[in-house]
Design a protein around this motif. Structure first.
Motif, PDB file in Angstrom:
ATOM      1  N   GLN A  61       0.912  -1.320  -0.072  1.00 18.00           N
ATOM      2  CA  GLN A  61       0.187   0.079   0.034  1.00 18.00           C
ATOM      3  C   GLN A  61       0.926   1.141  -0.137  1.00 18.00           C
ATOM      4  OE1 GLN A  61      -2.663  -0.510   3.505  1.00 18.00           O
ATOM      5  NE2 GLN A  61      -3.878  -1.871   2.113  1.00 18.00           N
ATOM      6  N   LEU A  62       2.241   1.191   0.829  1.00 15.56           N
ATOM      7  CA  LEU A  62       2.994   2.294   0.694  1.00 15.56           C
ATOM      8  C   LEU A  62       3.484   2.656  -0.709  1.00 15.56           C
ATOM      9  CD1 LEU A  62       4.716   2.011   4.148  1.00 15.56           C
ATOM     10  CD2 LEU A  62       3.207   3.870   3.441  1.00 15.56           C
ATOM     11  N   ASP A  63       3.932   1.495  -1.270  1.00 15.77           N
ATOM     12  CA  ASP A  63       4.411   1.650  -2.635  1.00 15.77           C
ATOM     13  C   ASP A  63       3.225   2.098  -3.546  1.00 15.77           C
ATOM     14  OD1 ASP A  63       6.660   0.773  -1.801  1.00 15.77           O
ATOM     15  OD2 ASP A  63       6.267  -1.493  -2.294  1.00 15.77           O
ATOM     16  N   ALA A  64       2.102   1.864  -3.400  1.00 12.41           N
ATOM     17  CA  ALA A  64       0.859   2.313  -4.491  1.00 12.41           C
ATOM     18  C   ALA A  64       0.903   4.001  -4.013  1.00 12.41           C
ATOM     19  CB  ALA A  64      -0.421   1.406  -4.210  1.00 12.41           C
ATOM     20  N   ILE A  65       0.783   4.303  -2.734  1.00 15.31           N
ATOM     21  CA  ILE A  65       0.763   5.582  -2.373  1.00 15.31           C
ATOM     22  C   ILE A  65       1.796   6.668  -2.922  1.00 15.31           C
ATOM     23  CG2 ILE A  65       0.684   7.336  -0.491  1.00 15.31           C
ATOM     24  CD1 ILE A  65      -0.668   4.859   1.114  1.00 15.31           C
ATOM     25  N   VAL A  66       2.990   5.882  -2.885  1.00 16.30           N
ATOM     26  CA  VAL A  66       4.070   6.735  -3.284  1.00 16.30           C
ATOM     27  C   VAL A  66       3.955   6.903  -4.959  1.00 16.30           C
ATOM     28  CG1 VAL A  66       6.558   6.524  -3.688  1.00 16.30           C
ATOM     29  CG2 VAL A  66       5.875   6.018  -1.546  1.00 16.30           C
ATOM     30  N   ALA A  67       3.379   5.990  -5.633  1.00 15.40           N
ATOM     31  CA  ALA A  67       3.343   5.938  -6.945  1.00 15.40           C
ATOM     32  C   ALA A  67       2.355   6.829  -7.304  1.00 15.40           C
ATOM     33  CB  ALA A  67       3.150   4.514  -7.624  1.00 15.40           C
ATOM     34  N   GLU A  68       1.331   6.994  -6.550  1.00 14.23           N
ATOM     35  CA  GLU A  68       0.285   7.834  -7.029  1.00 14.23           C
ATOM     36  C   GLU A  68       0.728   9.269  -6.789  1.00 14.23           C
ATOM     37  OE1 GLU A  68      -4.278   8.607  -5.575  1.00 14.23           O
ATOM     38  OE2 GLU A  68      -3.387   6.951  -4.651  1.00 14.23           O
TER      39      GLU A  68
END
Length: 257
Positions: free
Chosen positions: A123-130
């Motif tokens: 989820q953190l990776d997805a947030i950073v990518a967003e």
């Protein structure tokens, strides 16, 4: 002897109503009926404080209802914590989002471990990518702007080159257009002259004017075209024979010498 005549009885005077009196009476009746209706609607309200006093304006009664809800208070002493193991608990109350809501509302009284509320690594990776996609840093934004400007400049230069090349071809294009227009006019004149000649030929053959759409006229045209084809073939043969004769004479003279 004096005779006394009986006095005439005057007819009773009927009271006259003015338009203003009629308007006032009708408005008061309407106001009373409206007030009775409003009272009938709100008679089930338990407390009279919830009803505002009637307002008379222009002969119309306006009844305004008041509603002052009490503020929502959280029960911090005995909060409602759903049992996730129970089948009666709703599915949306078993999610991590609802756990965050409970912890934000009741804190440690909710019995939820705050460490479980943090997002996972995925989820953190997805947030950073967003964030990188929708909220890039200033340097990246400036680079994107410069790249777009370079692309626009390149497109503008290519368009200018295309315009210059087309302008260089313009004189030839104009000359070709004029030649085609002249040829079209010449062909139109020739077609008109041929049509008139065919009509005159039909008049000479049949002794009267024929309709160009009639079968007789079409047959005559086909016959004339066949004759013209034969004539053209004969002319081609003559030209070939003449060319062959011109080529054979020098060879014969050379052999004789």
């Amino acid at each position: 002897m004096v005779h006394f005549s009986k006095a005439r009885k005057r007819p009773p005077i009927k009271p006259t109503l003015r338009t203003s009196d009629v308007t006032i009476r009708s408005s008061t009746k309407m106001a009373a009926s409206l007030l009775s209706r409003r009272v009938a609607i709100f008679h089930a309200v338990p407390s009279p404080k919830s009803l505002a006093p009637a307002i008379f304006s222009g002969g119309v009664v306006q009844q305004i209802a008041k509603y002052n809800p009490k503020p929502l208070r959280f029960n911090l002493k005995d909060p409602y914590i759903p049992d996730k193991g129970s089948e009666k608990t709703l599915e949306w109350q078993k999610t991590a989002k609802y756990d965050r809501k409970l912890f934000g509302r009741y804190g440690s009284a909710s019995g939820i471990d705050p460490a479980t509320l943090w997002p996972s690594s995925a989820q953190l990776d997805a947030i950073v990518a967003e964030e990188k996609e929708w909220h890039p840093p200033l340097e990246d934004m400036l680079k994107n702007i410069a790249a777009k400007e370079r692309e626009l400049d390149e497109k503008r230069r290519e368009r200018e080159k295309l315009i210059a090349a087309n302008m260089a071809k313009m004189p030839k294009m104009v000359a070709d257009w004029r030649r085609e227009k002249k040829e079209a006019k010449q062909k139109q004149k020739e077609d008109k002259a041929r049509r008139e000649w065919l009509l005159a030929e039909a008049r000479e053959r049949f002794g009267h004017t024929l309709d160009p759409r009639s079968p007789k006229f079409q047959e005559m045209v086909s016959e004339i075209e066949k004759e013209e084809k034969k004539k053209r073939k004969l002319l081609k043969r003559r030209k070939k024979d003449e060319e062959q004769g011109m080529t054979t004479t020098p060879s014969a003279s050379a052999a004789a010498s």
